[in-house]
Scaffold this active site. Structure first.
Site, PDB file in Angstrom:
ATOM      1  N   THR A  20       0.778  -1.450   0.062  1.00 23.20           N
ATOM      2  CA  THR A  20      -0.061  -0.235   0.205  1.00 23.20           C
ATOM      3  C   THR A  20       0.844   1.587  -0.077  1.00 23.20           C
ATOM      4  OG1 THR A  20       0.070   0.242   2.640  1.00 23.20           O
ATOM      5  CG2 THR A  20      -2.240  -1.174   1.016  1.00 23.20           C
ATOM      6  N   ASP A  52       0.907  -4.636   4.238  1.00 22.66           N
ATOM      7  CA  ASP A  52       1.861  -4.454   4.473  1.00 22.66           C
ATOM      8  C   ASP A  52       1.917  -2.994   3.754  1.00 22.66           C
ATOM      9  OD1 ASP A  52       5.201  -4.185   4.846  1.00 22.66           O
ATOM     10  OD2 ASP A  52       4.901  -2.848   3.128  1.00 22.66           O
ATOM     11  N   TYR A  57       4.326   6.500   4.092  1.00 17.15           N
ATOM     12  CA  TYR A  57       3.951   6.332   3.362  1.00 17.15           C
ATOM     13  C   TYR A  57       2.104   6.766   3.492  1.00 17.15           C
ATOM     14  CZ  TYR A  57       5.492   2.234   2.156  1.00 17.15           C
ATOM     15  OH  TYR A  57       6.600   0.832   1.577  1.00 17.15           O
ATOM     16  N   GLN A 170      12.482  -7.296   4.367  1.00 19.40           N
ATOM     17  CA  GLN A 170      11.699  -7.039   3.409  1.00 19.40           C
ATOM     18  C   GLN A 170      12.807  -6.392   2.597  1.00 19.40           C
ATOM     19  OE1 GLN A 170       8.061  -3.589   2.069  1.00 19.40           O
ATOM     20  NE2 GLN A 170       8.532  -5.382   4.401  1.00 19.40           N
ATOM     21  N   LYS A 209       3.636  -3.448 -19.451  1.00 17.25           N
ATOM     22  CA  LYS A 209       2.616  -2.898 -20.093  1.00 17.25           C
ATOM     23  C   LYS A 209       3.438  -1.143 -20.372  1.00 17.25           C
ATOM     24  CE  LYS A 209       1.396  -1.185 -15.556  1.00 17.25           C
ATOM     25  NZ  LYS A 209      -0.051  -0.704 -14.574  1.00 17.25           N
ATOM     26  N   ARG A 222       9.123   6.552 -10.391  1.00 16.06           N
ATOM     27  CA  ARG A 222       9.885   5.168 -11.651  1.00 16.06           C
ATOM     28  C   ARG A 222      10.862   5.954 -12.186  1.00 16.06           C
ATOM     29  NH1 ARG A 222       4.876   1.507 -12.848  1.00 16.06           N
ATOM     30  NH2 ARG A 222       3.720   4.118 -12.668  1.00 16.06           N
ATOM     31  N   GLY A 273       1.502  -4.254  -4.951  1.00 15.18           N
ATOM     32  CA  GLY A 273       0.201  -3.288  -4.744  1.00 15.18           C
ATOM     33  C   GLY A 273      -0.801  -2.749  -6.083  1.00 15.18           C
ATOM     34  N   ARG A 275      -3.566  -0.706  -8.389  1.00 17.56           N
ATOM     35  CA  ARG A 275      -4.078   0.706  -7.943  1.00 17.56           C
ATOM     36  C   ARG A 275      -6.046   0.537  -7.722  1.00 17.56           C
ATOM     37  NH1 ARG A 275      -1.783   5.598 -10.888  1.00 17.56           N
ATOM     38  NH2 ARG A 275       0.212   5.183 -10.141  1.00 17.56           N
ATOM     39  N   GLN A 279      -7.082  -5.040 -10.942  1.00 22.99           N
ATOM     40  CA  GLN A 279      -5.187  -5.529 -10.977  1.00 22.99           C
ATOM     41  C   GLN A 279      -5.273  -6.112  -8.867  1.00 22.99           C
ATOM     42  OE1 GLN A 279      -3.233  -1.521 -10.260  1.00 22.99           O
ATOM     43  NE2 GLN A 279      -3.227  -1.707 -13.067  1.00 22.99           N
TER      44      GLN A 279
END
Length: 321
Positions: A20, A52, A57, A170, A209, A222, A273, A275, A279
């Site tokens: 998340t 998680d 965040y 992690q 994609k 990214r 994750g 959206r 997904q």
């Protein structure tokens, strides 16, 4: 979905975990709370009962969104959250945990993790013994059930383990990013520590994609991911072309193929994750994909065509760490 033990604890986690980071909105584009809540709920209903998050965040926003999605089924889910590197002094850890408990609308956190080692992101250096002392206290009080670390090297993990039981680590880990295999995996196998792999789809690259000419929004993190830059990106596109026939054979997406390969690795689970609900439901299906030993080996070899050419920097992003 099958359940797996988290380290040596009594906690049972799903091999596919709902991630998340995006729920916090910071460093993401086009995220809507209502859609995120629906996605988290859809993941739960599809069998993903482990989620998680982290205090950093969106400064607690992600934790609050998790609570909105899952508070009514709290007894059937596992919450994993993290304390950031600027809150690792004893009293700061206690205070951060209290905030997370509030944000998550719960009186206990299943897995509480050190997000980054002390000193990261220009934070003050705090002895790991001090941080672990606070975590052990929280565990004794029943406010947390297990202790984990994130972004720790094998050396850092071993040092933390001197001061208390560590049940998970992690790291960033995917078919296209495999530094964890060099020394973390052997240590985790030997000491029965669960690996919770984040960015298991290399931040979407393994979905296929993003084509060769794709350009990200300037605010998208990214842009700083080294896998999306230069020759690394070209090699990744070539590897994806070799993976597509295997995915088609199993009638699954490239993403599910990559997740299935990852959760077949020793001690390894995947934080993925989503959206939207589509997904989230699709991610859950990866747990049902069976890959033969020969296929796992073939996929492994395709992955190394990307990873063998990376430099020695184990951090995926060009962030100022």
């Amino acid at each position: 979905m099958e359940l797996r033990s988290l380290g040596t604890s009594e906690i049972k986690i799903t091999p596919v975990i709902m991630g998340t980071w995006q729920a916090g909105k910071a460093m993401w584009v086009g995220i809507e709370d209502a859609e995120t809540i629906k996605a988290i709920r859809a993941a739960f209903e599809a069998g993903i009962t482990t989620v998680d998050t982290a205090e950093v965040y969106g400064k607690g926003h992600s934790e609050q969104i998790v609570a909105q999605a899952l508070s009514d089924v709290r007894d059937r889910v596992v919450y994993a959250t993290k304390v950031f590197s600027n809150h690792l002094k004893h009293d700061q850890v206690i205070e951060a945990c209290e905030r997370s408990l509030q944000n998550l609308n719960t009186d206990y956190i299943d897995l509480y993790q050190i997000h980054w080692p002390s000193g990261s992101y220009k934070s003050e250096v705090v002895p790991i013994e001090e941080t672990m002392s606070a975590l052990n206290t929280l565990k004794q009080q029943g406010k947390i059930r297990a202790i984990g670390v994130s972004n720790f090297s094998r050396t850092q993990l071993a040092e933390a383990a001197q001061y208390g039981r560590i049940d998970s680590v992690q790291p960033p880990y995917s078919l296209f990013w495999r530094w964890a295999e060099k020394d973390l995996t052997p240590y985790c196998v030997e000491n029965n520590i669960s690996i919770l792999a984040y960015s298991p789809l290399a931040q979407g690259l393994l979905t296929g994609k993003f084509g060769p000419e794709h350009k990200f929004h300037p605010d998208d993190h990214r842009n700083k991911n080294r896998l999306f830059q230069g020759e690394n990106y070209v090699r990744a596109q070539q590897a994806l072309d070799r993976l597509r026939p295997i995915a088609e054979k199993h009638q699954v997406s490239l993403a599910n193929l990559a997740i299935a390969w990852l959760i077949a690795q020793p001690q390894t689970n995947a934080i993925v994750g989503a959206r939207n609900t589509e997904q989230a439901v699709a991610n859950a299906k990866a747990a049902d994909v069976y890959l033969s030993p020969e296929e796992l080996q073939e996929i492994d070899a395709i992955g190394t065509s990307v990873t063998d050419r990376l430099d020695e920097n184990p951090v995926m992003w060009n962030f100022d760490v």
